[in-house]
Enzyme design. Structure first.
Site, short mmCIF file in Angstrom:
data_model
loop_
_atom_site.label_atom_id
_atom_site.label_comp_id
_atom_site.label_asym_id
_atom_site.label_seq_id
_atom_site.Cartn_x
_atom_site.Cartn_y
_atom_site.Cartn_z
N ASN A 181 -6.06 -1.72 -5.83
CA ASN A 181 -5.56 -1.21 -7.11
C ASN A 181 -6.18 -2.09 -8.21
O ASN A 181 -6.74 -3.15 -7.91
CB ASN A 181 -4.03 -1.18 -7.14
CG ASN A 181 -3.43 -2.55 -6.99
OD1 ASN A 181 -3.63 -3.44 -7.84
ND2 ASN A 181 -2.72 -2.78 -5.90
N GLY A 200 -0.26 -0.54 2.02
CA GLY A 200 -1.29 0.21 2.76
C GLY A 200 -2.41 -0.68 3.26
O GLY A 200 -2.20 -1.81 3.70
N VAL A 201 -3.62 -0.16 3.15
CA VAL A 201 -4.78 -0.85 3.71
C VAL A 201 -5.05 -2.15 2.93
O VAL A 201 -5.49 -3.15 3.50
CB VAL A 201 -6.00 0.12 3.74
CG1 VAL A 201 -6.53 0.42 2.37
CG2 VAL A 201 -7.08 -0.43 4.64
N ASP A 202 -4.76 -2.14 1.64
CA ASP A 202 -4.92 -3.32 0.79
C ASP A 202 -4.08 -4.49 1.33
O ASP A 202 -4.57 -5.61 1.52
CB ASP A 202 -4.48 -2.93 -0.64
CG ASP A 202 -4.88 -3.92 -1.71
OD1 ASP A 202 -5.60 -4.88 -1.39
OD2 ASP A 202 -4.48 -3.72 -2.87
N GLY A 245 -3.54 7.68 0.56
CA GLY A 245 -2.22 7.14 0.93
C GLY A 245 -1.30 7.20 -0.27
O GLY A 245 -0.94 8.27 -0.76
P1 ADP Z 1 -4.56 4.42 -1.77
O1 ADP Z 1 -3.62 3.68 -2.70
O2 ADP Z 1 -6.01 4.36 -2.20
O3 ADP Z 1 -4.08 5.80 -1.49
P2 ADP Z 1 -3.50 3.44 0.82
O4 ADP Z 1 -3.76 2.12 1.44
O5 ADP Z 1 -2.12 3.77 0.42
O6 ADP Z 1 -4.54 3.54 -0.42
O7 ADP Z 1 -4.02 4.56 1.79
C1 ADP Z 1 -5.38 4.84 2.04
C2 ADP Z 1 -5.59 5.22 3.48
O8 ADP Z 1 -5.66 4.03 4.26
C3 ADP Z 1 -4.48 6.07 4.09
O9 ADP Z 1 -5.08 7.15 4.77
C4 ADP Z 1 -3.81 5.11 5.09
O10 ADP Z 1 -3.33 5.82 6.21
C5 ADP Z 1 -4.99 4.24 5.48
N1 ADP Z 1 -4.70 2.92 6.09
C6 ADP Z 1 -3.60 2.14 5.98
N2 ADP Z 1 -3.76 1.00 6.69
C7 ADP Z 1 -5.01 1.07 7.26
C8 ADP Z 1 -5.77 0.23 8.13
N3 ADP Z 1 -5.30 -0.96 8.55
N4 ADP Z 1 -7.00 0.65 8.52
C9 ADP Z 1 -7.52 1.82 8.09
N5 ADP Z 1 -6.84 2.67 7.28
C10 ADP Z 1 -5.61 2.29 6.88
#
Ligand code: ADP
Length: 184
Positions: free
Chosen positions: A30, A38-40, A131
């Site tokens: 972000n 999430g992934v962050d 996500g």
């Molecule tokens: P955004 O805020 O850009 O939507 P999110 O992290 O909420 O980012 O979600 C983006 C995507 O990353 C989603 O499809 C989620 O399922 C996925 N995600 C979450 N954790 C991981 C991970 N460890 N590895 C790969 N993808 C992930």
């Protein structure tokens, strides 16, 4: 699933992006660059404090007001297997008429361009914006695949691009879109 554009392999797998052994993994960050859910969150937890410190440095110098949507910056990979993390900000989905597709395309393109500029050979992407940011996966996957295809057709240097989908459902959507976009 694996396809090729010129000399670059494109792989589409289900998995955890923090476990990928590549030159760079991409973080769906972000604008604050200070971590999040999430992934962050997963990348900062596993990568450790070094990534956050470099992000703070980027905020203090290049982007005092935060990283604009569609832009990308690079830090080291800290404790991750990946050497680098490329942090980009995808758009928040607002219904599709607020430039979301262009901004998502830019997020992928600028990440690839940064990797290429650093001479990196392999890069792994999560599904940016789908996500917490609410971008529908069928629309987002079309943008993601087209951005990578167009980039690789134009630019040389990268040898491997991996899409790492977290869920089986997302993987299925990507597989479907790949066969449409690459005429398989
Ligand atoms: P955004 O805020 O850009 O939507 P999110 O992290 O909420 O980012 O979600 C983006 C995507 O990353 C989603 O499809 C989620 O399922 C996925 N995600 C979450 N954790 C991981 C991970 N460890 N590895 C790969 N993808 C992930």
């Amino acid at each position: 699933m694996e396809i090729k554009v010129k000399n670059c392999k494109i792989k589409i797998i289900q998995g955890d992006i923090t476990e990928q052994t590549v030159d760079a993994i991409v973080n769906a960050a972000n604008p604050t660059l200070m971590g999040g859910g999430g992934v962050d969150g997963a990348i900062h937890r596993k990568g450790g404090i070094k990534i956050l410190e470099e992000c703070k440095q980027i905020r203090a110098t290049l982007y005092p007001n935060g990283l604009p949507t569609g832009e990308a910056v690079i830090t080291s990979g800290g404790n991750l297997k990946a050497k680098y993390v490329i942090h980009t900000v995808g758009p928040i989905w607002r219904g599709g008429n607020s430039g979301e597709a262009e901004l998502l395309f830019k997020a992928y393109w600028n990440s690839l361009n940064l990797a290429k500029g650093r001479g990196l050979k392999s890069i792994a992407f999560p599904s940016i914006s789908t996500g917490a940011y609410g971008y529908p996966i069928d629309k987002a996957s079309t943008v993601a695949l087209n951005a990578v295809k167009n980039f690789l057709e134009k630019e040389n240097g990268l040898e491997e691009v991996i899409f790492v989908l977290f869920t089986a459902k997302d993987l299925e959507v990507y597989k479907q879109k790949v066969s449409e976009i690459f005429n398989l």
